[in-house]
Design a protein around this motif. Structure first.
Motif, PDB file in Angstrom:
ATOM      1  N   SER A  67       1.700  61.460  38.811  1.00 11.29           N
ATOM      2  CA  SER A  67       0.426  62.098  39.152  1.00 11.29           C
ATOM      3  C   SER A  67      -0.039  61.667  40.540  1.00 11.29           C
ATOM      4  O   SER A  67      -0.534  62.484  41.335  1.00 11.29           O
ATOM      5  N   GLU A  70       2.062  63.399  43.245  1.00 13.39           N
ATOM      6  CA  GLU A  70       1.588  64.778  43.433  1.00 13.39           C
ATOM      7  C   GLU A  70       0.272  64.810  44.197  1.00 13.39           C
ATOM      8  O   GLU A  70       0.042  65.677  45.065  1.00 13.39           O
ATOM      9  N   ASP A  71      -0.598  63.846  43.888  1.00 13.79           N
ATOM     10  CA  ASP A  71      -1.897  63.784  44.563  1.00 13.79           C
ATOM     11  C   ASP A  71      -1.713  63.508  46.062  1.00 13.79           C
ATOM     12  O   ASP A  71      -2.377  64.119  46.910  1.00 13.79           O
ATOM     13  N   TYR A  72      -0.793  62.547  46.409  1.00  9.28           N
ATOM     14  CA  TYR A  72      -0.547  62.244  47.818  1.00  9.28           C
ATOM     15  C   TYR A  72       0.038  63.467  48.541  1.00  9.28           C
ATOM     16  O   TYR A  72      -0.268  63.726  49.720  1.00  9.28           O
ATOM     17  N   GLU A  73       0.896  64.200  47.865  1.00 10.11           N
ATOM     18  CA  GLU A  73       1.465  65.404  48.473  1.00 10.11           C
ATOM     19  C   GLU A  73       0.372  66.439  48.759  1.00 10.11           C
ATOM     20  O   GLU A  73       0.358  67.059  49.846  1.00 10.11           O
ATOM     21  N   GLN A  74      -0.539  66.606  47.820  1.00 13.01           N
ATOM     22  CA  GLN A  74      -1.641  67.549  47.999  1.00 13.01           C
ATOM     23  C   GLN A  74      -2.536  67.109  49.162  1.00 13.01           C
ATOM     24  O   GLN A  74      -2.964  67.939  49.992  1.00 13.01           O
ATOM     25  N   LYS A  75      -2.779  65.805  49.243  1.00 16.78           N
ATOM     26  CA  LYS A  75      -3.623  65.294  50.335  1.00 16.78           C
ATOM     27  C   LYS A  75      -2.930  65.486  51.691  1.00 16.78           C
ATOM     28  O   LYS A  75      -3.584  65.820  52.693  1.00 16.78           O
ATOM     29  N   MET A  77      -0.885  67.808  52.477  1.00 19.81           N
ATOM     30  CA  MET A  77      -0.982  69.232  52.796  1.00 19.81           C
ATOM     31  C   MET A  77      -2.373  69.581  53.326  1.00 19.81           C
ATOM     32  O   MET A  77      -2.526  70.321  54.312  1.00 19.81           O
ATOM     33  N   LEU A  78      -3.427  69.029  52.723  1.00 21.09           N
ATOM     34  CA  LEU A  78      -4.798  69.302  53.166  1.00 21.09           C
ATOM     35  C   LEU A  78      -5.046  68.761  54.570  1.00 21.09           C
ATOM     36  O   LEU A  78      -5.692  69.408  55.408  1.00 21.09           O
ATOM     37  N   GLN A  81      -3.353  70.913  57.081  1.00 14.98           N
ATOM     38  CA  GLN A  81      -4.100  72.170  57.237  1.00 14.98           C
ATOM     39  C   GLN A  81      -5.344  71.963  58.119  1.00 14.98           C
ATOM     40  O   GLN A  81      -5.680  72.820  58.952  1.00 14.98           O
ATOM     41  N   LYS A 104       3.445  58.870  48.690  1.00 16.58           N
ATOM     42  CA  LYS A 104       4.012  59.752  47.670  1.00 16.58           C
ATOM     43  C   LYS A 104       5.410  59.276  47.279  1.00 16.58           C
ATOM     44  O   LYS A 104       5.757  59.217  46.082  1.00 16.58           O
TER      45      LYS A 104
END
Length: 239
Positions: A67, A70-75, A77-78, A81, A104
């Protein structure tokens, strides 16, 4: 302990038979062995519970690390961006995104280790559960064996006592005693018959004497003569 009892009670093994032959009290030894196995069972159950707890913890850690990854990957990406939209400095965005991806990867590695540990713990749990089941089966088996052993001991003791009593009986002396009793009975029977003969002989002599000494007929003749005299009749002798 389990292996000891397998070796001890396995029928047909010479070593086991030799051990049993040296036992002073196999029932007490068996009872102690069952008690020891129950102690082993209790310890195995405690170990099983502890290993199961570690397995559960490892599974939870694996899920938690995945989890986080996945959270580090989402961060990451943000952040990228935001850098792309000029909402933050591009180089800073790249640096932070890179740090997030590093974390991650670390989380993924931790998840991999936790999963490996979890699998090892699952294997240990399976082995412990197998051992626990085996101990339970052995306890049940030896408790039944103990019941049978106690019953056999009772029968063997009763048989031994009976055989001992039978062995102490001297058949020749018994036959001799019976022969003596038979001879004594025959002697008593012969003696009784002899006394009977003597009694009958004495009785016959007395009858002869009484017959010879019987004066009833002479007395009757005298009484008849006397009566005729009173009547004035002549007796047979006078006529």
């Amino acid at each position: 302990m389990v292996n000891f009892f397998k070796r001890l009670f396995k029928i047909g093994e010479a070593e086991a038979n030799a051990v049993i032959d040296k036992m002073e009290d196999p029932i007490k030894l068996t009872e102690q062995g069952i008690k020891d196995m129950k102690g082993d069972l209790e310890k195995s159950l405690e170990s099983l519970a502890q290993v199961k707890a570690l397995a559960i913890r490892s599974k939870n850690d694996t899920e938690e690390f995945l989890s986080k990854a996945e959270d580090y990957e989402q961060k990451a990406m943000l952040i990228l961006q935001k850098g792309q939209k000029n909402e933050m400095d591009g180089e800073e965005a790249d640096r932070l995104a890179r740090e997030a991806l590093v974390k991650k990867e670390a989380a993924n590695q931790q998840a991999t280790r936790s999963k490996s540990d979890s699998e090892k713990f699952d294997t240990s749990v399976a082995n412990l559960e197998k051992n626990v089941q085996e101990i339970k089966q052995n306890i049940s088996k030896w408790e039944n064996e103990l019941k049978t052993l106690k019953a056999r001991v009772k029968v063997s003791k009763a048989t031994k006592n009976l055989n001992k009593q039978m062995a102490e009986i001297d058949s020749s002396s018994t036959v001799s005693m019976l022969e003596r009793m038979k001879e004594k009975v025959q002697q008593e029977e012969a003696l009784a018959e002899a006394y009977g003969d003597i009694a009958n002989a004495s009785k016959s002599i007395d009858e002869e004497i009484d017959k010879a000494a019987d004066v009833s007929e002479a007395n009757a003749d005298a009484d008849l003569a006397k009566l005729k005299e009173q009547l004035g009749m002549k007796s047979d002798k006078e006529s």
